[in-house]
Design an enzyme around this catalytic site. Structure first.
Site, PDB file in Angstrom:
ATOM      1  N   GLY A  70       3.686  -1.526  -2.637  1.00 24.34           N
ATOM      2  CA  GLY A  70       2.640  -2.537  -2.523  1.00 24.34           C
ATOM      3  C   GLY A  70       1.379  -2.014  -1.861  1.00 24.34           C
ATOM      4  N   SER A  71       1.546  -1.200  -0.836  1.00 25.13           N
ATOM      5  CA  SER A  71       0.368  -0.695  -0.106  1.00 25.13           C
ATOM      6  C   SER A  71      -0.518   0.136  -1.022  1.00 25.13           C
ATOM      7  CB  SER A  71       0.799   0.154   1.091  1.00 25.13           C
ATOM      8  OG  SER A  71       1.576  -0.617   1.980  1.00 25.13           O
ATOM      9  N   ASN A 151       2.990 -12.936   3.977  1.00 23.79           N
ATOM     10  CA  ASN A 151       4.240 -12.331   4.410  1.00 23.79           C
ATOM     11  C   ASN A 151       4.733 -12.851   5.756  1.00 23.79           C
ATOM     12  OD1 ASN A 151       1.726 -10.749   4.691  1.00 23.79           O
ATOM     13  ND2 ASN A 151       2.926  -9.545   6.140  1.00 23.79           N
ATOM     14  N   GLN A 179       4.729 -10.653  -1.886  1.00 29.35           N
ATOM     15  CA  GLN A 179       5.720 -11.629  -1.399  1.00 29.35           C
ATOM     16  C   GLN A 179       6.124 -12.642  -2.474  1.00 29.35           C
ATOM     17  OE1 GLN A 179       7.458 -12.014   1.521  1.00 29.35           O
ATOM     18  NE2 GLN A 179       6.641 -10.085   2.278  1.00 29.35           N
ATOM     19  N   SER A 199       5.742  -4.997  -5.193  1.00 27.15           N
ATOM     20  CA  SER A 199       6.565  -3.953  -4.588  1.00 27.15           C
ATOM     21  C   SER A 199       8.042  -4.263  -4.801  1.00 27.15           C
ATOM     22  CB  SER A 199       6.253  -3.891  -3.093  1.00 27.15           C
ATOM     23  OG  SER A 199       7.096  -2.951  -2.467  1.00 27.15           O
ATOM     24  N   HIS A 201      10.879  -3.360  -3.351  1.00 29.40           N
ATOM     25  CA  HIS A 201      11.849  -3.626  -2.281  1.00 29.40           C
ATOM     26  C   HIS A 201      11.740  -5.038  -1.707  1.00 29.40           C
ATOM     27  CE1 HIS A 201       9.548  -3.180   1.626  1.00 29.40           C
ATOM     28  NE2 HIS A 201       8.685  -2.601   0.825  1.00 29.40           N
ATOM     29  N   THR A 237       4.701  13.273 -10.791  1.00 28.44           N
ATOM     30  CA  THR A 237       5.902  12.995 -11.581  1.00 28.44           C
ATOM     31  C   THR A 237       6.453  11.621 -11.221  1.00 28.44           C
ATOM     32  OG1 THR A 237       6.363  15.345 -11.640  1.00 28.44           O
ATOM     33  CG2 THR A 237       8.201  13.877 -12.171  1.00 28.44           C
ATOM     34  N   CYS A 324       4.717  -5.545  17.826  1.00 30.39           N
ATOM     35  CA  CYS A 324       5.291  -4.668  18.850  1.00 30.39           C
ATOM     36  C   CYS A 324       5.600  -3.289  18.278  1.00 30.39           C
ATOM     37  CB  CYS A 324       6.555  -5.265  19.428  1.00 30.39           C
ATOM     38  SG  CYS A 324       7.769  -5.683  18.195  1.00 30.39           S
TER      39      CYS A 324
END
Ligand SMILES: *Cc1c(COP(=O)(O)O)cnc(C)c1O
Length: 395
Positions: A70-71, A151, A179, A199, A201, A237, A324
């Site tokens: 996604g990034s 997100n 999302q 994305s 994942h 590739t 954090c």
């Protein structure tokens, strides 16, 4: 008990996706650019995946570029529109204050290069107002980029209306749909979308693979120079096994979207109802226009990190809005953008359960959060001041 309630961070790969990718890690390992038959079999698998994915979002296969996630897709979409804008002296971009950092940091970089960025407010409910978006459009606007769903707080933006406005003003419209993809309906034609990021994942596919949709007529620039893969729009590739698994995961998610959404919505609503009973707490983001799996709360008088660690001790994997992980003490930019003050934003919790969460687990989560919040408030100086009336409750 072990409960994974952080599906907005990443998801477990589905069996279907794992099985789809295995042959491409094993016997069919040829380079898709090679001319011998094993290379060509890999190439065919990539093209079949491209067709499958295009069909799901109502696009043409030639409009799909495979990326590392996604990034990268967000970066490529925004930098492509900026490159086109630069050529005609259009250096203004409209976005929102609650985008993912893949979008916000790319915009920051462009700002340093002379672009002007307007970030629309997301208001208390975490949703942008389309009349404000239309009012922000200028002669020199070269891109509007607004995420489909957030997100952190799960709010869903009025993408179709935004797309219509952009179409009317002839401005390219990109949406970060990371999302949303596989969880709610996305139709690039119906929603007037020119570019879209996703994305794998986040919908039970593997990490490190995603895609960018770019509507015909818009020329994407490549972030990576090298070979002619992806028709010159993304060298390197191809991640064959990842791409095949992504298509399988997406098809499976979309095939079960309605029943999954119904189950998740019920789990979500029970969690929201249960957690709302904790005194001085508040749900973040719109109550209705939110992803089926997103539960985001702020609790006064606690620290989100402490809450997460204690929930982890109880076997619950969740997330907080506070950054954090980056070593900074800044609370989430999203929670600040919807008007949460620093102290309140620090006490945040995001639960994004899976559809297989049982009734018993829902009850366990609610009970555990209540216990931990009570416990932490027991020795919080802020809570003592709130309870004694020295400072006023906000929630
Ligand atoms: C996860 C996420 C991204 C980044 O995707 P990666 O594949 O992890 O790079 C971008 N935008 C949103 C909204 C996300 O949730």
């Amino acid at each position: 008990m072990k409960i994974y309630a952080d599906n907005a961070a990443t998801t477990k790969m589905s069996r279907t996706a794992i099985e789809a990718m295995l042959p491409y890690l094993d016997e069919i390992y040829g380079n898709p650019s090679s001319l011998y038959s094993d290379g060509q079999r890999a190439k065919e698998a990539i093209e079949a995946a491209r067709e499958e994915i295009a069909k799901v979002i109502n696009a043409d296969p030639r409009e799909i570029i495979f990326t590392s996630g996604g990034s990268e897709a967000d970066n490529q979409a925004i930098l492509s529109a900026a490159a086109i804008g630069r050529k005609s002296g259009k250096l203004h971009i409209i976005s929102t204050s609650i985008e993912h950092h893949a979008v916000l940091h790319t915009l920051k970089k462009l700002e340093k290069e002379g672009f002007q960025i307007t970030l629309l407010p997301a208001h208390e409910n975490g949703i942008v107002r389309t009349h404000e978006l239309e009012a922000a459009i200028r002669e020199d606007t070269c891109l509007v980029t607004v995420m489909t769903a957030n997100n952190e707080i799960g709010t869903i933006q009025p993408i179709r209306e935004i797309g219509e406005i952009c179409r009317k003003h002839k401005i390219p419209f990109h949406t970060d749909a990371v999302q949303a993809m596989g969880h709610i309906k996305v139709d690039v034609v119906g929603d007037n979308i020119d570019m879209l990021s996703a994305s794998a994942h986040k919908f039970h596919g593997p990490k490190g693979v995603g895609f960018l949709y770019v509507k015909k007529g818009i020329r994407p620039s490549s972030l990576i120079e090298g070979g002619a893969q992806e028709r010159g729009r993304r060298a390197g590739t191809e991640n064959v096994a990842g791409i095949v698994a992504m298509a399988a995961a997406l098809k499976e998610s979309v095939d079960h979207m309605e029943s999954s959404a119904a189950k998740l919505t019920s789990i979500r609503d029970r969690l929201i109802e249960g957690l709302s009973k904790i005194p001085h707490s508040a749900l973040n983001g719109d109550r209705e226009k939110r992803l089926p799996s997103n539960v985001s709360f702020c609790f006064e008088g606690i620290e989100g990190e402490a809450l997460l660690l204690l929930l982890d001790d109880k076997g619950i994997a969740a997330s907080s809005g506070s950054a954090c992980t980056s070593g900074s003490l800044d609370p989430s930019h999203v929670l600040l953008a919807i008007g949460r003050v620093h102290d309140v934003a620090h006490g945040s919790l995001r639960l994004t359960p899976g559809e297989d969460t049982t009734d018993e687990e829902v009850e366990y989560i609610i009970r555990s959060v209540k216990e931990v919040v009570d416990y932490l408030r027991g020795f919080s100086p802020v809570w003592r001041d709130l309870s004694s009336g020295k400072i006023k409750h906000i929630l």
